[in-house]
Design a protein around this motif. Structure first.
Motif, PDB file in Angstrom:
ATOM      1  N   PRO A  28       0.753  -1.020   0.038  1.00 42.47           N
ATOM      2  CA  PRO A  28      -0.067   0.172   0.110  1.00 42.47           C
ATOM      3  C   PRO A  28       0.740   1.075  -0.087  1.00 42.47           C
ATOM      4  O   PRO A  28       0.351   2.393  -0.221  1.00 42.47           O
ATOM      5  CB  PRO A  28      -0.721  -0.094   1.328  1.00 42.47           C
ATOM      6  CG  PRO A  28      -0.768  -1.535   1.828  1.00 42.47           C
ATOM      7  CD  PRO A  28       0.507  -1.905   1.070  1.00 42.47           C
ATOM      8  N   ARG A  29       2.053   1.309   0.427  1.00 42.46           N
ATOM      9  CA  ARG A  29       2.936   2.535   0.475  1.00 42.46           C
ATOM     10  C   ARG A  29       3.755   2.633  -0.797  1.00 42.46           C
ATOM     11  O   ARG A  29       4.501   3.473  -0.786  1.00 42.46           O
ATOM     12  CB  ARG A  29       3.965   2.289   1.606  1.00 42.46           C
ATOM     13  CG  ARG A  29       3.182   2.107   2.878  1.00 42.46           C
ATOM     14  CD  ARG A  29       4.155   1.620   4.115  1.00 42.46           C
ATOM     15  NE  ARG A  29       3.365   1.691   5.508  1.00 42.46           N
ATOM     16  CZ  ARG A  29       2.477   1.073   5.879  1.00 42.46           C
ATOM     17  NH1 ARG A  29       2.149  -0.095   5.059  1.00 42.46           N
ATOM     18  NH2 ARG A  29       1.793   1.272   6.842  1.00 42.46           N
ATOM     19  N   THR A  30       3.584   1.641  -1.844  1.00 41.26           N
ATOM     20  CA  THR A  30       4.305   2.057  -2.888  1.00 41.26           C
ATOM     21  C   THR A  30       3.583   3.157  -3.499  1.00 41.26           C
ATOM     22  O   THR A  30       2.495   3.437  -3.780  1.00 41.26           O
ATOM     23  CB  THR A  30       4.190   0.590  -4.040  1.00 41.26           C
ATOM     24  OG1 THR A  30       2.775   0.370  -4.213  1.00 41.26           O
ATOM     25  CG2 THR A  30       4.993  -0.406  -3.319  1.00 41.26           C
ATOM     26  N   THR A  31       4.536   3.928  -4.506  1.00 38.73           N
ATOM     27  CA  THR A  31       4.003   5.069  -5.222  1.00 38.73           C
ATOM     28  C   THR A  31       3.926   5.029  -6.750  1.00 38.73           C
ATOM     29  O   THR A  31       3.336   5.616  -7.325  1.00 38.73           O
ATOM     30  CB  THR A  31       5.120   6.171  -5.013  1.00 38.73           C
ATOM     31  OG1 THR A  31       6.373   5.711  -5.500  1.00 38.73           O
ATOM     32  CG2 THR A  31       5.296   6.697  -3.647  1.00 38.73           C
ATOM     33  N   THR A  32       4.504   3.851  -7.406  1.00 40.17           N
ATOM     34  CA  THR A  32       4.195   3.517  -8.840  1.00 40.17           C
ATOM     35  C   THR A  32       3.714   2.096  -8.971  1.00 40.17           C
ATOM     36  O   THR A  32       3.844   1.258  -8.184  1.00 40.17           O
ATOM     37  CB  THR A  32       5.458   3.777  -9.519  1.00 40.17           C
ATOM     38  OG1 THR A  32       6.471   2.735  -9.120  1.00 40.17           O
ATOM     39  CG2 THR A  32       6.179   5.147  -9.062  1.00 40.17           C
ATOM     40  N   THR A  33       3.117   1.931 -10.263  1.00 38.54           N
ATOM     41  CA  THR A  33       2.647   0.564 -10.427  1.00 38.54           C
ATOM     42  C   THR A  33       3.445  -0.201 -10.679  1.00 38.54           C
ATOM     43  O   THR A  33       3.687  -1.623 -10.485  1.00 38.54           O
ATOM     44  CB  THR A  33       1.779   0.832 -12.021  1.00 38.54           C
ATOM     45  OG1 THR A  33       0.806   1.815 -11.848  1.00 38.54           O
ATOM     46  CG2 THR A  33       1.214  -0.569 -12.095  1.00 38.54           C
ATOM     47  N   ARG A  34       4.663  -0.050 -11.210  1.00 38.62           N
ATOM     48  CA  ARG A  34       5.854  -0.547 -11.281  1.00 38.62           C
ATOM     49  C   ARG A  34       6.452  -1.349 -10.037  1.00 38.62           C
ATOM     50  O   ARG A  34       7.063  -2.446  -9.899  1.00 38.62           O
ATOM     51  CB  ARG A  34       7.148  -0.042 -12.277  1.00 38.62           C
ATOM     52  CG  ARG A  34       8.379  -0.857 -12.406  1.00 38.62           C
ATOM     53  CD  ARG A  34       9.223  -0.056 -13.249  1.00 38.62           C
ATOM     54  NE  ARG A  34      10.399  -0.811 -13.743  1.00 38.62           N
ATOM     55  CZ  ARG A  34      10.478  -1.718 -14.702  1.00 38.62           C
ATOM     56  NH1 ARG A  34       9.261  -1.637 -15.452  1.00 38.62           N
ATOM     57  NH2 ARG A  34      11.552  -2.327 -14.885  1.00 38.62           N
ATOM     58  N   SER A  36       4.598  -1.910  -7.313  1.00 35.19           N
ATOM     59  CA  SER A  36       3.632  -2.729  -6.993  1.00 35.19           C
ATOM     60  C   SER A  36       3.916  -4.045  -7.772  1.00 35.19           C
ATOM     61  O   SER A  36       3.745  -5.040  -7.184  1.00 35.19           O
ATOM     62  CB  SER A  36       2.346  -1.994  -6.995  1.00 35.19           C
ATOM     63  OG  SER A  36       1.400  -2.814  -6.734  1.00 35.19           O
ATOM     64  N   ASP A  37       4.109  -3.884  -9.137  1.00 33.94           N
ATOM     65  CA  ASP A  37       4.306  -5.094  -9.821  1.00 33.94           C
ATOM     66  C   ASP A  37       5.435  -6.093  -9.142  1.00 33.94           C
ATOM     67  O   ASP A  37       5.288  -7.067  -9.373  1.00 33.94           O
ATOM     68  CB  ASP A  37       4.353  -4.906 -11.311  1.00 33.94           C
ATOM     69  CG  ASP A  37       3.139  -4.586 -11.773  1.00 33.94           C
ATOM     70  OD1 ASP A  37       1.848  -4.734 -11.270  1.00 33.94           O
ATOM     71  OD2 ASP A  37       2.809  -4.034 -12.902  1.00 33.94           O
ATOM     72  N   LEU A  38       6.620  -5.420  -9.058  1.00 28.95           N
ATOM     73  CA  LEU A  38       7.786  -5.889  -8.809  1.00 28.95           C
ATOM     74  C   LEU A  38       7.430  -6.608  -7.418  1.00 28.95           C
ATOM     75  O   LEU A  38       8.090  -7.790  -7.180  1.00 28.95           O
ATOM     76  CB  LEU A  38       8.838  -4.834  -8.591  1.00 28.95           C
ATOM     77  CG  LEU A  38       9.479  -4.434  -9.907  1.00 28.95           C
ATOM     78  CD1 LEU A  38      10.431  -3.371  -9.587  1.00 28.95           C
ATOM     79  CD2 LEU A  38      10.193  -5.571 -10.766  1.00 28.95           C
ATOM     80  N   ILE A  39       7.002  -5.869  -6.554  1.00 26.96           N
ATOM     81  CA  ILE A  39       6.607  -6.867  -5.208  1.00 26.96           C
ATOM     82  C   ILE A  39       5.677  -7.961  -5.429  1.00 26.96           C
ATOM     83  O   ILE A  39       5.958  -9.300  -4.929  1.00 26.96           O
ATOM     84  CB  ILE A  39       5.777  -6.161  -4.409  1.00 26.96           C
ATOM     85  CG1 ILE A  39       6.715  -4.823  -3.863  1.00 26.96           C
ATOM     86  CG2 ILE A  39       5.254  -6.605  -3.077  1.00 26.96           C
ATOM     87  CD1 ILE A  39       6.106  -3.648  -2.808  1.00 26.96           C
ATOM     88  N   ILE A  40       4.803  -8.139  -6.356  1.00 28.31           N
ATOM     89  CA  ILE A  40       3.906  -9.181  -6.620  1.00 28.31           C
ATOM     90  C   ILE A  40       4.686 -10.163  -7.415  1.00 28.31           C
ATOM     91  O   ILE A  40       4.584 -11.567  -6.888  1.00 28.31           O
ATOM     92  CB  ILE A  40       2.673  -8.710  -7.376  1.00 28.31           C
ATOM     93  CG1 ILE A  40       1.739  -7.937  -6.751  1.00 28.31           C
ATOM     94  CG2 ILE A  40       1.751  -9.793  -8.048  1.00 28.31           C
ATOM     95  CD1 ILE A  40       0.874  -7.078  -7.543  1.00 28.31           C
ATOM     96  N   VAL A  41       5.623  -9.760  -8.484  1.00 32.48           N
ATOM     97  CA  VAL A  41       6.463 -10.722  -9.052  1.00 32.48           C
ATOM     98  C   VAL A  41       7.317 -11.675  -7.877  1.00 32.48           C
ATOM     99  O   VAL A  41       7.476 -12.738  -7.952  1.00 32.48           O
ATOM    100  CB  VAL A  41       7.075 -10.109 -10.093  1.00 32.48           C
ATOM    101  CG1 VAL A  41       8.163 -11.020 -10.598  1.00 32.48           C
ATOM    102  CG2 VAL A  41       6.153  -9.656 -11.011  1.00 32.48           C
ATOM    103  N   GLY A  42       7.932 -10.645  -7.228  1.00 27.67           N
ATOM    104  CA  GLY A  42       9.000 -11.247  -6.238  1.00 27.67           C
ATOM    105  C   GLY A  42       8.115 -12.362  -5.325  1.00 27.67           C
ATOM    106  O   GLY A  42       8.624 -13.538  -5.140  1.00 27.67           O
ATOM    107  N   CYS A  43       7.010 -12.292  -4.613  1.00 30.91           N
ATOM    108  CA  CYS A  43       6.285 -12.892  -3.987  1.00 30.91           C
ATOM    109  C   CYS A  43       5.810 -14.413  -4.859  1.00 30.91           C
ATOM    110  O   CYS A  43       5.703 -15.263  -4.164  1.00 30.91           O
ATOM    111  CB  CYS A  43       4.747 -12.346  -3.388  1.00 30.91           C
ATOM    112  SG  CYS A  43       5.471 -11.205  -2.330  1.00 30.91           S
ATOM    113  N   THR A  44       5.397 -14.229  -5.961  1.00 28.86           N
ATOM    114  CA  THR A  44       5.010 -15.156  -6.844  1.00 28.86           C
ATOM    115  C   THR A  44       6.296 -16.188  -6.975  1.00 28.86           C
ATOM    116  O   THR A  44       5.943 -17.328  -6.975  1.00 28.86           O
ATOM    117  CB  THR A  44       4.522 -14.770  -8.185  1.00 28.86           C
ATOM    118  OG1 THR A  44       3.514 -13.759  -7.820  1.00 28.86           O
ATOM    119  CG2 THR A  44       4.044 -16.022  -9.011  1.00 28.86           C
ATOM    120  N   VAL A  45       7.529 -15.521  -7.474  1.00 26.85           N
ATOM    121  CA  VAL A  45       8.624 -16.353  -7.627  1.00 26.85           C
ATOM    122  C   VAL A  45       8.875 -17.060  -6.386  1.00 26.85           C
ATOM    123  O   VAL A  45       9.375 -18.273  -6.472  1.00 26.85           O
ATOM    124  CB  VAL A  45      10.048 -15.620  -8.134  1.00 26.85           C
ATOM    125  CG1 VAL A  45      11.163 -16.287  -7.982  1.00 26.85           C
ATOM    126  CG2 VAL A  45       9.407 -15.093  -9.482  1.00 26.85           C
TER     127      VAL A  45
END
Length: 344
Positions: A28-34, A36-45
């Motif tokens: 929720p504290r991320t400022t850009t979509t990129r 946010s996406d990197l966090i989701i990708v990291g958790c997925t991996v």
């Protein structure tokens, strides 16, 4: 994989759960979509890597079925969280590579089963990428349609309140602003002044040079009026063919007369060039009315007074300003005001 249940529990509780909680706190504290996406990708991996690595050491005959569950994680990343398409390509390629590598480390899986698993992962990843691409394209198209709608609404609103020839406010906007300024003046008790400006002998420009030159004269007058009344609260509008209005909130007679004199001075310096020379001198007649709102019945009465003063300026020789005959306390008086240069 019953033989790896303990290890999987440890991995889920001590590795993946802290990572997931940290991601939930940061997301929720991320400022850009990129970001946010990197966090989701990291958790997925991480969610795919940990159980896949554990499966390498498992002796369970159901390891292949367990590995197929990784497709659920990939689907959640691409279709539910909707990471950008380029990142979806990266995460799915990485996930498929991890799964195939883990399968290749299982000697008991025969060639047919291995080929089936590889085709399953590749076809599943392809479908997910197709879905991610379609979703992103739909979102982009939707955003573009939203922008087009906003631009169209802004254009319609601007067109509804702007005179397209001169760029000034049109009569509709002027009337709305007049009522608003009237209410504000009634609340504050301050004066409200109105100038009605009319181009002298405007028909001559059209008759001698054509309507295109007449339009140039109107545009030049619009610029002169705008430069003469430039406070944010002032309203300059074209309210008729060659008729303009200047609304001056919190302005007494002296202030309005000063603006009128400035209009005459700026207009006197105008020069509209046409083939064969200029159109000749340009002058205006101005009707001035200043009212204390609490002592003036309505905005229509103030407009009527300014219009009557304009008529007096016309019949008394043009190229001058006349003040409406209204009984208001003022240090300055005189009917009409001091004329400008000689009338046309």
């Amino acid at each position: 994989m019953a033989d790896m249940a303990g290890w999987l529990t440890v991995l889920r509780l001590l590795v993946f759960t802290p990572v997931a909680l940290l991601a939930l706190w940061i997301h929720p504290r991320t400022t850009t979509t990129r970001q946010s996406d990197l966090i989701i990708v990291g958790c997925t991996v991480v969610a795919i890597l940990l159980p896949s690595a554990a499966s390498v050491f498992s002796t369970s005959p159901y390891v292949l079925i367990y590995l197929f569950g990784g497709m659920i994680t990939m689907s959640y990343c691409t279709l539910v969280q909707r990471v950008r398409f380029r990142l979806a390509v990266v995460v799915l390629v990485a996930a498929v590579a991890i799964q195939i590598w883990c399968l290749s480390r299982r000697p008991e899986i025969d060639a047919a089963s291995f080929e089936f698993a590889v085709s399953f992962y590749l076809s599943g990843a392809s479908l997910l990428l197709m879905g991610s691409f379609i979703l992103e394209r739909t979102e982009r198209h939707g955003f573009l349609e939203y922008l087009r709608a906003e631009i169209l609404i802004e254009h319609i609103e601007r067109t509804a309140h702007t005179d397209m020839l001169t760029g000034l406010a049109n009569r509709r906007h002027f009337e709305t602003a007049f009522e608003q300024r009237w209410v504000e003046a009634r609340r504050s008790g301050g004066p409200l002044s109105l100038l009605i400006v009319d181009a002298d002998h405007f028909k001559r420009y059209n008759d001698r040079h054509g309507h295109a030159v007449g339009d140039l004269v109107l545009q030049a007058l619009a610029g002169a009026l705008s430069s003469s009344a430039h406070r944010p609260s002032d309203v300059v509008a074209r309210i008729g063919g060659e008729e303009f209005a200047i609304l001056l909130p919190e302005t007494d007679v002296e202030g309005a007369a000063c603006v009128a004199r400035r209009v005459h001075e700026v207009v006197a310096g105008l020069s509209v060039e046409v083939d064969g020379g200029g159109v000749g001198p340009i002058t205006v007649s101005i009707g001035l009315a200043c009212g204390l709102v609490r002592r003036t019945p309505s905005s229509k009465d103030l407009f009527r007074l300014a219009d009557a003063a304009l008529y007096e300026a016309k019949v008394s020789g043009r190229n001058r300003t006349c003040r409406a005959r209204i009984d208001l306390p003022s240090k300055w008086s005189g009917e009409p005001l001091e004329p400008a240069a000689a009338a046309v």
